[in-house]
Write an enzyme that holds these catalytic residues in place. Structure first.
Site, short mmCIF file in Angstrom:
data_model
loop_
_atom_site.label_atom_id
_atom_site.label_comp_id
_atom_site.label_asym_id
_atom_site.label_seq_id
_atom_site.Cartn_x
_atom_site.Cartn_y
_atom_site.Cartn_z
N MET A 12 0.83 -1.22 0.00
CA MET A 12 0.00 0.00 0.00
C MET A 12 0.86 1.26 0.00
SD MET A 12 -3.27 -0.61 -0.06
CE MET A 12 -4.16 0.72 0.72
N GLY A 13 1.91 1.26 0.80
CA GLY A 13 2.78 2.44 0.91
C GLY A 13 3.42 2.76 -0.42
N ARG A 32 11.96 0.11 7.25
CA ARG A 32 13.01 -0.57 8.04
C ARG A 32 13.60 -1.75 7.27
NH1 ARG A 32 10.52 -1.28 14.10
NH2 ARG A 32 10.83 0.86 14.75
N ALA A 71 -1.54 -1.43 11.50
CA ALA A 71 -2.15 -0.88 12.72
C ALA A 71 -1.57 -1.58 13.94
CB ALA A 71 -3.66 -1.07 12.65
N GLY A 124 -9.43 0.97 -0.80
CA GLY A 124 -9.32 0.68 -2.22
C GLY A 124 -8.27 -0.36 -2.55
N HIS A 181 -17.07 1.83 7.29
CA HIS A 181 -16.93 1.36 5.89
C HIS A 181 -16.59 -0.13 5.89
CE1 HIS A 181 -14.27 0.24 2.55
NE2 HIS A 181 -14.92 1.11 1.79
N GLU A 185 -18.53 -3.41 4.62
CA GLU A 185 -17.81 -4.33 3.70
C GLU A 185 -17.99 -5.79 4.17
OE1 GLU A 185 -13.64 -3.04 2.74
OE2 GLU A 185 -13.12 -4.98 3.57
N ARG A 283 -17.72 -14.93 10.19
CA ARG A 283 -16.29 -15.19 9.97
C ARG A 283 -15.70 -15.95 11.15
NH1 ARG A 283 -13.11 -10.25 7.03
NH2 ARG A 283 -14.78 -9.50 5.69
N HIS A 443 -36.86 -5.14 37.98
CA HIS A 443 -36.05 -4.14 37.26
C HIS A 443 -36.84 -2.91 36.85
CE1 HIS A 443 -32.48 -6.62 37.15
NE2 HIS A 443 -33.23 -7.64 36.77
C1 6PG Z 1 -10.27 -1.22 2.10
C2 6PG Z 1 -10.33 -2.50 2.86
C3 6PG Z 1 -9.00 -2.74 3.49
C4 6PG Z 1 -8.80 -4.18 3.87
C5 6PG Z 1 -9.51 -4.58 5.11
C6 6PG Z 1 -9.64 -6.06 5.20
O1 6PG Z 1 -11.12 -0.40 2.38
O2 6PG Z 1 -9.41 -1.08 1.24
O3 6PG Z 1 -11.31 -2.47 3.82
O4 6PG Z 1 -8.87 -1.82 4.50
O5 6PG Z 1 -9.21 -5.00 2.84
O6 6PG Z 1 -8.74 -4.15 6.17
O7 6PG Z 1 -10.05 -6.32 6.46
P1 6PG Z 1 -10.21 -7.76 7.01
O8 6PG Z 1 -8.86 -8.42 6.89
O9 6PG Z 1 -10.63 -7.58 8.41
O10 6PG Z 1 -11.21 -8.43 6.14
#
Ligand code: 6PG
Length: 459
Positions: A12-13, A32, A71, A124, A181, A185, A283, A443
Site C-alpha cells: 500500500m505504501g 526498516r 495498525a 481501495g 466502511h 464491507e 467469519r 427491574h
Molecule cells: C479497504 C479494505 C481494506 C482491507 C480490510 C480487510 O477499504 O481497502 O477495507 O482496508 O481489505 O482491512 O479487512 P479484514 O482483513 O478484516 O477483512
C-alpha cells in the site's frame, strides 16, 4: 506542500508513493526492511532513504510524514521513533486501519508537544492506492487543510468530479468512518457469499451459471465493485490445479479487526447493527474447529432445490446490502453525535462513490437522499429507498425462507430482514422482555400511559 515523507514501503505504501509521484509530489520513502526499500527504489521518482534521520533531513518544515505501516504496534513504534525528531507544527498522518480509540489517544498525546496527528482511513486496496483511493481524514481542521491538496490530487473522483477525500472531524473522525466502511464491507461480502451459497448448494448450479446470475445481480443501479469482483471470482480457475478457484480456497475467513471494533463501538454507543454483527460472527464461526465434529455427528441438512428461488436472489441481496449500508450510517451518526465528528452522512456517501471497496452506483442515490434531507433519521426511511426495499421485499422473504428450508445458513440475509421488520413494528416484542425482567428481578418498566419507572404487583 510538495514534499512528503512516507514510512512503510509495503504494497500500500509503495502504491500511494507512486500515485503521489504521478501528481508531482516529491516523496521521500523509508522502510526498516531493506528489501522493501529496494523494491520502492525501482521507481526512480521516489527518493528512498536508508534511515529516518535522512528522511527527516530532506523534508521542508513544517514536515508531514505519512505512516503506511500496520495498525497497532508498528504505528506505535513508528510514532515513538519519529517523535523526538519532530517540532511544533509537524504532522504525522496515519494511513492504516488503526483502531479509532488509539487514534484519539495518539492525537491527544502528540498535541501536548504541538504535533498534529491525522488519522487517515484509506480504502481501495493496492489498485486504489495506486490509481485513486477513497480517503477519510480526522484530526485538526488546520492539519487537514495543509495535507488536503495532496489528498485531493491522488484521490478517486466522485460522480460530480470532486475528490473522494474528506475531513470527518477531530481526532478519530476519519478512522471511525473507515471502520464503519469496513463493517459494511463485512456485511455486504457475507450477503454475497450467502447468495452464491444458495445458488451452489441450494440449487445445485455450476459455476458458469452462477457467474451469469451474479452478473444479473449487478444490473443497472445495483452495480458495485464487490459484485464485479464476485463475477470475476466465479469465472476463475486455480493456476495450479485448474479446478474452480472457490473449490481450492478453504472455508475459513480471516479478519484484521475493523469489523469487530465496529461491533464493540456500536455496543458502547447503543446503536443496533445486528446484520454487521452477524457478518463478523459468520467469519468467527467459519474458523471454529468444533464445526468438524458437529458436521460428523449431525450430518449435513437435507436439501430439496427449487429453481424458482434463483430469480429472487438479486432482490434479496440488494435489500440486504442496503440494510448493511443503513446500519453503517447509523453507526457513523451515533459516533459523530457523541464524539463531535461530522454528522453529515452525505459526505461519507460521496467519498465512498469511487475508489473504495464499497463503491457502487447506488451510492449516488444514497448521497442524494442524505443531501435532500440531512437529518434523515434512517436510510430506509428515505422515500427512494423505502420504495426499493418494498419492491424487493417479497423476493427477500422467499429467499430467507428458502435458505432456511434448505438448511443453508444465511445470517446476513435473514438478519437484515428481521432488522427491517423490527424497525418498522410500532409495538414490538419488548414489552414482554420488560415484564419478564420486572417479574424475576424487579427491574422496573416504563408505562405507555404515564411517565416514570413502574413495577407490576407480583404478589
Ligand atoms: C479497504 C479494505 C481494506 C482491507 C480490510 C480487510 O477499504 O481497502 O477495507 O482496508 O481489505 O482491512 O479487512 P479484514 O482483513 O478484516 O477483512
Amino acid at each position: 506542500m510538495t514534499t512528503l515523507g512516507l514510512i512503510g514501503a509495503g504494497v500500500m505504501g509503495r502504491a500511494l508513493a507512486q500515485n503521489l509521484a504521478d501528481r508531482n509530489v516529491t516523496v521521500v520513502v523509508f522502510d526498516r526492511d531493506a528489501a522493501a526499500r529496494s523494491r520502492a527504489a525501482e521507481d526512480s521518482r521516489l527518493i528512498v532513504v536508508p534511515s529516518l534521520g535522512v528522511l527527516l533531513g530532506k523534508l521542508p518544515k513544517p514536515r508531514a510524514v505519512l505512516l503506511m505501516v500496520n495498525a497497532g504496534r508498528p504505528v506505535e513504534s513508528a510514532i515513538a521513533d519519529l517523535r523526538p525528531h519532530l517540532e511544533r507544527g509537524d504532522i504525522i498522518v496515519d494511513g492504516g486501519n488503526s483502531e479509532w480509540r488509539d487514534t484519539q489517544r495518539r492525537t491527544a498525546d502528540l498535541a501536548k508537544e504541538g504535533l498534529d496527528f491525522v488519522g487517515l482511513g484509506v480504502s481501495g486496496g493496492e489498485e486504489g492506492a495506486r490509481r485513486g483511493p477513497a480517503m477519510m481524514a480526522g484530526g485538526s481542521e488546520a492539519a487537514y487543510t495543509r495535507i488536503r491538496p495532496w489528498l485531493e490530487a491522488i484521490a478517486a473522483r466522485a460522480d460530480d468530479g470532486t475528490a473522494c477525500a474528506d475531513w470527518f472531524g477531530p481526532d478519530a473522525g476519519g478512522h471511525f468512518v473507515k471502520m464503519a466502511h469496513n463493517a459494511i464491507e463485512y456485511g455486504v461480502m457475507q450477503a454475497i457469499a450467502e447468495a452464491t451459497q444458495i445458488l451452489q448448494h441450494g440449487l445445485g448450479l455450476p459455476y458458469p451459471v452462477m457467474k451469469r446470475e451474479a452478473d444479473g445481480w449487478a444490473a443497472g443501479n445495483r452495480a458495485s465493485y464487490l459484485l464485479e469482483l464476485t463475477s470475476d471470482i466465479l469465472g476463475r480457475s486455480d493456476g495450479e490445479t485448474g479446478r474452480p478457484l472457490l473449490d481450492v480456497i478453504s472455508d475459513r475467513a480471516g479478519m484484521k479487526g475493523t469489523g469487530g471494533w465496529a461491533v464493540e463501538a456500536a455496543l458502547s454507543l447503543g446503536v443496533a447493527v445486528p446484520t454487521l454483527t452477524e457478518a463478523v460472527f459468520a467469519r468467527t464461526l467459519s474458523g471454529q474447529p468444533e464445526r468438524k465434529s458437529v458436521v460428523e455427528r449431525l450430518g449435513a441438512p437435507a436439501k430439496k432445490g427449487d429453481a424458482k428461488a434463483k430469480t429472487d436472489l438479486g432482490d434479496a441481496l440488494f435489500a440486504a446490502t442496503l440494510v448493511c449500508y443503513a446500519q453503517g450510517f447509523q453507526l457513523i451518526r451515533a459516533g459523530a453525535a457523541v464524539h463531535g465528528w461530522v454528522k453529515d452522512l452525505g459526505r461519507a456517501a460521496r467519498v465512498w462513490q469511487a475508489g473504495c471497496i464499497l463503491r457502487a452506483k447506488f451510492l449516488t442515490d444514497i448521497t442524494a437522499a442524505y443531501s435532500a434531507e440531512p437529518e434523515l433519521p434512517h436510510l430506509l426511511a428515505s422515500p427512494a429507498f423505502a420504495k426499493i426495499v418494498a419492491a424487493c421485499e417479497p423476493a427477500w422473504r422467499r429467499t430467507v425462507a428458502f435458505a432456511a428450508s434448505q438448511g443453508i445458513a444465511a445470517p446476513v440475509l435473514a438478519s437484515s430482514l428481521a432488522y427491517l421488520d423490527a424497525m418498522r413494528t410500532a409495538k414490538g416484542a419488548t414489552s414482554m422482555i420488560q415484564a419478564l425482567r420486572d417479574g424475576f428481578g424487579r427491574h422496573g418498566f416504563e408505562r405507555v400511559d404515564k411517565p416514570g419507572t413502574h413495577h407490576a404487583d407480583w404478589s
